[in-house]
Design an enzyme around this catalytic site. Structure first.
Site, PDB file in Angstrom:
ATOM      1  N   ALA A 176       0.791  -1.050   0.097  1.00  0.00           N
ATOM      2  CA  ALA A 176       0.086  -0.015  -0.038  1.00  0.00           C
ATOM      3  C   ALA A 176       0.819   1.219   0.096  1.00  0.00           C
ATOM      4  O   ALA A 176       1.936   1.018   0.495  1.00  0.00           O
ATOM      5  CB  ALA A 176      -0.787  -0.053   1.183  1.00  0.00           C
ATOM      6  N   GLU A 204      -0.356  -9.628  -0.333  1.00  0.00           N
ATOM      7  CA  GLU A 204      -1.948  -9.895  -0.241  1.00  0.00           C
ATOM      8  C   GLU A 204      -2.647 -10.043  -1.332  1.00  0.00           C
ATOM      9  O   GLU A 204      -3.483 -11.188  -1.175  1.00  0.00           O
ATOM     10  CB  GLU A 204      -2.535  -8.890   0.692  1.00  0.00           C
ATOM     11  N   GLU A 252       4.352  -4.800   7.511  1.00  0.00           N
ATOM     12  CA  GLU A 252       3.656  -3.932   8.085  1.00  0.00           C
ATOM     13  C   GLU A 252       3.899  -3.506   9.529  1.00  0.00           C
ATOM     14  O   GLU A 252       3.840  -2.379   9.899  1.00  0.00           O
ATOM     15  CB  GLU A 252       1.979  -4.224   8.135  1.00  0.00           C
TER      16      GLU A 252
END
Ligand code: CAA
Length: 258
Positions: free
Chosen positions: A64, A112, A132
């Site tokens: 992300a 993911e 993360e």
């Protein structure tokens, strides 16, 4: 679409995340475009297999978009996670078989997306991680759920708690990558596998995908009932008749996808 390229090759659709300057980092717009593209492809009768990859030599997707997330509060973070999940759920449940062609870094949200694909083929320079916790957050696109289902809880915990990257060979050893291939053979390997799957009775493949996905969500007894129901449905198809008659007549089957 600004960040997604779609290329149709008969029964295959190749979806490319195209933001190579940021190693295909996934901001909200990229996720929205992935979702819209997958919905578009799912409605295409001729497409049997979707190959998802990243533009450039270096990354499938490096996660992300940190430059976006750094400014976001809890509500925006949850909204972004909703988009990650929507894209992942589509890859996992869509009518077509989905193959991740992992051409480099598959980190965070990028990893993911690969976890949600039915199959993962890794180039030999691919690297996987859910880093993360190195950023003060946790995986938000299904990583805490799907990684454990694919490689087991203990190994998933180690990868998520350390954030460590693993290379393609290690991913293969853990059962995360189906195959590891030289980088210049990645797309051809995925196309060949996609074409082989596309040559089978595609409605039967979809029923099998649905049944296998159920095994990750319900207990064995109910999963077995689901399998019986789906097999019953397969028996009602023209493809079942064609497949079996072709076998007995010693000729190749001509499937019609129902
Ligand atoms: N978000 C935003 N930009 C990113 C990015 C990301 N996830 N990953 C890489 N980039 C950008 C870099 O900022 C850099 O941009 P500039 O050239 O403008 O500075 C460009 O891509 C190239 O990256 P690097 O210079 O860092 O390349 P490198 O070869 O030195 O390192 C890397 C490559 C190891 C992948 C490193 O870029 C990296 O660690 N990226 C971040 C990986 C990460 O932590 N991902 C998880 C994000 S969290 C998440 O994904 C949560 C969720 O699902 C909700």
């Amino acid at each position: 679409m600004e960040f997604i390229k779609l290329s149709l090759e008969e029964e295959l659709a190749v979806v490319t995340i195209d933001r190579p300057k940021s190693l295909n980092a996934l901001n909200s717009q990229v996720y929205r475009e992935i979702i819209a593209t997958l919905r578009q492809v799912e409605a295409m009768d001729q497409v049997k297999v979707v190959i998802l990859t990243g533009a450039g030599e270096k990354a499938f997707a490096a996660g992300a978009d940190i430059a976006q997330m750094v400014h976001e509060d809890a509500v925006a973070g949850r909204r972004l996670s909703g988009l990650c999940h929507e894209a992942a759920n589509l890859l996992e449940s869509m009518r077509q078989v989905t193959i991740a062609a992992v051409n480099g870094f598959a980190l965070g949200g990028g990893c993911e997306l690969t976890l949600a694909c039915d199959l993962r083929i890794a180039a030999d320079h691919a690297r996987f991680a859910l880093p993360e916790v190195t950023l003060g957050i946790i995986p938000g696109g299904g990583g805490t759920q799907r990684l454990a289902r694919i490689i087991g809880v203990g190994r998933a915990k180690e990868l998520i708690f350390t954030g460590d990257q693993i290379d393609a060979q290690e991913a293969y050893r853990l059962g995360l990558a189906n195959h590891v291939v030289p980088r210049d053979e990645l797309m051809e390997t995925c196309r060949a596998l996609g074409k082989k799957i596309a040559s089978r009775a595609s409605y039967a493949v979809f029923l099998a995908k649905t049944a296998i996905n159920s095994s990750q969500e319900i207990d064995l007894k109910n999963g077995a009932e689901r399998e019986k129901d789906l097999l019953g449905l397969a028996f009602a198809t023209r493809d079942k008749q064609e497949g079996m008659e072709a076998f007995l007549a010693r000729r190749p089957p001509r499937f019609q996808d129902f």
